[in-house]
Design a protein around this motif. Structure first.
Motif, PDB file in Angstrom:
ATOM      1  N   LYS A  45       0.813  -1.209   0.000  1.00  0.00           N
ATOM      2  CA  LYS A  45       0.000   0.000   0.000  1.00  0.00           C
ATOM      3  C   LYS A  45       0.855   1.271   0.000  1.00  0.00           C
ATOM      4  CE  LYS A  45      -3.951  -2.170   2.089  1.00  0.00           C
ATOM      5  NZ  LYS A  45      -5.112  -1.969   2.916  1.00  0.00           N
ATOM      6  N   GLU A  46       2.132   1.145  -0.333  1.00  0.00           N
ATOM      7  CA  GLU A  46       3.039   2.288  -0.372  1.00  0.00           C
ATOM      8  C   GLU A  46       2.719   3.167  -1.571  1.00  0.00           C
ATOM      9  OE1 GLU A  46       6.432   4.298  -2.153  1.00  0.00           O
ATOM     10  OE2 GLU A  46       5.738   2.377  -2.866  1.00  0.00           O
ATOM     11  N   GLY A  47       2.854   4.468  -1.392  1.00  0.00           N
ATOM     12  CA  GLY A  47       2.683   5.409  -2.489  1.00  0.00           C
ATOM     13  C   GLY A  47       1.234   5.642  -2.849  1.00  0.00           C
ATOM     14  N   HIS A  48       1.045   6.372  -3.926  1.00  0.00           N
ATOM     15  CA  HIS A  48      -0.280   6.654  -4.472  1.00  0.00           C
ATOM     16  C   HIS A  48      -0.242   6.401  -5.960  1.00  0.00           C
ATOM     17  CE1 HIS A  48      -1.892   8.440  -0.818  1.00  0.00           C
ATOM     18  NE2 HIS A  48      -0.717   9.029  -0.668  1.00  0.00           N
ATOM     19  N   LYS A  49      -1.250   5.749  -6.476  1.00  0.00           N
ATOM     20  CA  LYS A  49      -1.295   5.462  -7.896  1.00  0.00           C
ATOM     21  C   LYS A  49      -1.786   6.707  -8.632  1.00  0.00           C
ATOM     22  CE  LYS A  49      -1.949   1.385 -10.496  1.00  0.00           C
ATOM     23  NZ  LYS A  49      -2.300   0.015 -10.399  1.00  0.00           N
ATOM     24  N   LEU A  50      -1.054   7.084  -9.661  1.00  0.00           N
ATOM     25  CA  LEU A  50      -1.434   8.244 -10.436  1.00  0.00           C
ATOM     26  C   LEU A  50      -2.527   7.871 -11.428  1.00  0.00           C
ATOM     27  CD1 LEU A  50       2.097   9.685 -11.213  1.00  0.00           C
ATOM     28  CD2 LEU A  50       0.466  10.490  -9.506  1.00  0.00           C
ATOM     29  N   ALA A  51      -3.476   8.770 -11.591  1.00  0.00           N
ATOM     30  CA  ALA A  51      -4.541   8.546 -12.559  1.00  0.00           C
ATOM     31  C   ALA A  51      -4.039   8.961 -13.930  1.00  0.00           C
ATOM     32  CB  ALA A  51      -5.784   9.334 -12.184  1.00  0.00           C
ATOM     33  N   LYS A  52      -4.018   8.059 -14.886  1.00  0.00           N
ATOM     34  CA  LYS A  52      -3.600   8.379 -16.246  1.00  0.00           C
ATOM     35  C   LYS A  52      -4.809   8.924 -16.991  1.00  0.00           C
ATOM     36  CE  LYS A  52       0.123   5.092 -16.772  1.00  0.00           C
ATOM     37  NZ  LYS A  52       0.631   3.963 -17.545  1.00  0.00           N
ATOM     38  N   MET A  53      -4.558   9.878 -17.821  1.00  0.00           N
ATOM     39  CA  MET A  53      -5.624  10.475 -18.605  1.00  0.00           C
ATOM     40  C   MET A  53      -5.490  10.000 -20.050  1.00  0.00           C
ATOM     41  SD  MET A  53      -7.003  11.964 -16.226  1.00  0.00           S
ATOM     42  CE  MET A  53      -7.943  13.436 -16.241  1.00  0.00           C
ATOM     43  N   TYR A  54      -6.602   9.656 -20.653  1.00  0.00           N
ATOM     44  CA  TYR A  54      -6.609   9.100 -21.997  1.00  0.00           C
ATOM     45  C   TYR A  54      -7.456   9.973 -22.911  1.00  0.00           C
ATOM     46  CZ  TYR A  54      -4.680   4.943 -19.855  1.00  0.00           C
ATOM     47  OH  TYR A  54      -3.874   4.060 -19.190  1.00  0.00           O
ATOM     48  N   ASP A  55      -7.097   9.987 -24.192  1.00  0.00           N
ATOM     49  CA  ASP A  55      -7.914  10.719 -25.146  1.00  0.00           C
ATOM     50  C   ASP A  55      -9.053   9.829 -25.633  1.00  0.00           C
ATOM     51  OD1 ASP A  55      -6.714   8.951 -26.864  1.00  0.00           O
ATOM     52  OD2 ASP A  55      -5.597  10.440 -28.000  1.00  0.00           O
ATOM     53  N   SER A  56      -9.831  10.330 -26.566  1.00  0.00           N
ATOM     54  CA  SER A  56     -11.027   9.604 -27.005  1.00  0.00           C
ATOM     55  C   SER A  56     -10.698   8.305 -27.729  1.00  0.00           C
ATOM     56  CB  SER A  56     -11.872  10.502 -27.913  1.00  0.00           C
ATOM     57  OG  SER A  56     -11.101  10.904 -29.038  1.00  0.00           O
ATOM     58  N   LYS A  57      -9.467   8.151 -28.241  1.00  0.00           N
ATOM     59  CA  LYS A  57      -9.074   6.918 -28.913  1.00  0.00           C
ATOM     60  C   LYS A  57      -8.511   5.883 -27.942  1.00  0.00           C
ATOM     61  CE  LYS A  57      -7.901   9.385 -33.098  1.00  0.00           C
ATOM     62  NZ  LYS A  57      -6.801   9.849 -33.935  1.00  0.00           N
ATOM     63  N   GLY A  58      -8.309   6.260 -26.684  1.00  0.00           N
ATOM     64  CA  GLY A  58      -7.760   5.337 -25.715  1.00  0.00           C
ATOM     65  C   GLY A  58      -6.264   5.450 -25.551  1.00  0.00           C
ATOM     66  N   ASP A  59      -5.639   6.421 -26.239  1.00  0.00           N
ATOM     67  CA  ASP A  59      -4.199   6.620 -26.145  1.00  0.00           C
ATOM     68  C   ASP A  59      -3.882   7.616 -25.039  1.00  0.00           C
ATOM     69  OD1 ASP A  59      -3.791   4.937 -28.314  1.00  0.00           O
ATOM     70  OD2 ASP A  59      -4.007   6.590 -29.750  1.00  0.00           O
ATOM     71  N   CYS A  60      -2.788   7.374 -24.367  1.00  0.00           N
ATOM     72  CA  CYS A  60      -2.322   8.297 -23.335  1.00  0.00           C
ATOM     73  C   CYS A  60      -1.465   9.349 -24.015  1.00  0.00           C
ATOM     74  CB  CYS A  60      -1.525   7.557 -22.257  1.00  0.00           C
ATOM     75  SG  CYS A  60      -1.073   8.616 -20.885  1.00  0.00           S
ATOM     76  N   ASN A  61      -2.095  10.413 -24.462  1.00  0.00           N
ATOM     77  CA  ASN A  61      -1.423  11.437 -25.245  1.00  0.00           C
ATOM     78  C   ASN A  61      -1.608  12.783 -24.566  1.00  0.00           C
ATOM     79  OD1 ASN A  61      -0.309  13.039 -27.192  1.00  0.00           O
ATOM     80  ND2 ASN A  61      -1.519  12.192 -28.878  1.00  0.00           N
ATOM     81  N   GLU A  62      -0.513  13.492 -24.350  1.00  0.00           N
ATOM     82  CA  GLU A  62      -0.573  14.766 -23.633  1.00  0.00           C
ATOM     83  C   GLU A  62      -1.182  15.869 -24.483  1.00  0.00           C
ATOM     84  OE1 GLU A  62       0.219  14.950 -20.455  1.00  0.00           O
ATOM     85  OE2 GLU A  62       0.772  12.845 -20.472  1.00  0.00           O
ATOM     86  N   SER A  63      -1.041  15.809 -25.814  1.00  0.00           N
ATOM     87  CA  SER A  63      -1.445  16.929 -26.657  1.00  0.00           C
ATOM     88  C   SER A  63      -2.914  16.902 -27.053  1.00  0.00           C
ATOM     89  CB  SER A  63      -0.581  16.955 -27.914  1.00  0.00           C
ATOM     90  OG  SER A  63      -0.786  15.775 -28.655  1.00  0.00           O
ATOM     91  N   SER A  64      -3.553  15.755 -26.999  1.00  0.00           N
ATOM     92  CA  SER A  64      -4.949  15.683 -27.453  1.00  0.00           C
ATOM     93  C   SER A  64      -5.901  15.955 -26.306  1.00  0.00           C
ATOM     94  CB  SER A  64      -5.233  14.322 -28.082  1.00  0.00           C
ATOM     95  OG  SER A  64      -4.963  13.308 -27.155  1.00  0.00           O
ATOM     96  N   LYS A  65      -6.953  16.678 -26.581  1.00  0.00           N
ATOM     97  CA  LYS A  65      -7.980  17.043 -25.603  1.00  0.00           C
ATOM     98  C   LYS A  65      -9.306  16.556 -26.153  1.00  0.00           C
ATOM     99  CE  LYS A  65      -5.252  19.814 -23.159  1.00  0.00           C
ATOM    100  NZ  LYS A  65      -4.872  19.792 -21.863  1.00  0.00           N
ATOM    101  N   PRO A  66     -10.334  16.306 -25.453  1.00  0.00           N
ATOM    102  CA  PRO A  66     -10.440  16.359 -24.004  1.00  0.00           C
ATOM    103  C   PRO A  66      -9.943  15.058 -23.372  1.00  0.00           C
ATOM    104  CG  PRO A  66     -12.556  15.805 -24.917  1.00  0.00           C
ATOM    105  CD  PRO A  66     -11.612  16.024 -26.083  1.00  0.00           C
ATOM    106  N   TYR A  67      -9.548  15.140 -22.115  1.00  0.00           N
ATOM    107  CA  TYR A  67      -9.088  13.980 -21.368  1.00  0.00           C
ATOM    108  C   TYR A  67     -10.237  13.387 -20.566  1.00  0.00           C
ATOM    109  CZ  TYR A  67      -4.370  15.579 -22.296  1.00  0.00           C
ATOM    110  OH  TYR A  67      -3.211  15.953 -22.903  1.00  0.00           O
TER     111      TYR A  67
END
Length: 168
Positions: A45-67
């Motif tokens: 239970k160490e740490g905290h899991k970060l929530a990944k944000m995905y675009d509408s295609k299911g890819d984890c892409n920083e440049s595409s919106k909306p998340y």
């Protein structure tokens, strides 16, 4: 305390965790010139899991919106600081450098320890028996039920039905 290998230290910490009532996982490590100098074993239970944000295609892409979040699943991580830190000079002998035993969560009851991932282990004989049962076209559920009756209860098998699915 001194250990001759990382696996020996992890087995020791896993047995300790099983008796106390928490799960463990292997944490980070530090290499210097290709030699392992520091290794951490932490509470599961160490740490905290970060929530990944995905675009509408299911890819984890920083440049595409909306998340949006892909799937809402609860996390078991709560920032527990319990860990075992090992240090080595030569990369062969490991010595306990730091040990924190304080947890910020409840411990797992003895009756529920069979469900903790780090406490589930099958022996080589059990794995071979499961493999032979799968060769006889028995499914993993029937193999688990057979082992449950052979060992005297599902808590004594050392695995869950899903663990047997990975072997079959």
């Amino acid at each position: 305390m001194i250990f001759s290998s990382i696996d020996q230290a992890f087995d020791f910490y896993s047995e300790y965790a099983k008796k106390v009532g928490f799960g463990v996982r292997k944490g980070g490590s530090y290499l210097h010139d290709g030699v392992l100098k520091t290794k951490y074993f932490t509470c599961c239970k160490e740490g905290h899991k970060l929530a990944k944000m995905y675009d509408s295609k299911g890819d984890c892409n920083e440049s595409s919106k909306p998340y949006y979040k892909r799937r809402k699943r609860p996390t078991i991580r709560c920032g527990c600081r319990a860990h075992l830190q090992l240090k080595s000079v030569d990369g062969v002998i490991f010595e306990v450098h730091d040990f924190v035993e304080g947890h910020n969560h409840r411990m797992v009851a003895d009756s529920d320890m069979q469900f903790v991932r780090s406490a589930r282990k099958l022996t080589n004989v059990q794995e071979e028996a499961i493999y032979e049962l799968s060769n006889m076209n028995l499914g993993h559920v029937k193999a688990f039920n057979l082992m449950r009756t052979q060992y005297g209860g599902f808590e004594k098998v050392g695995a869950t039905k899903d663990d047997l699915l990975k072997i079959c």
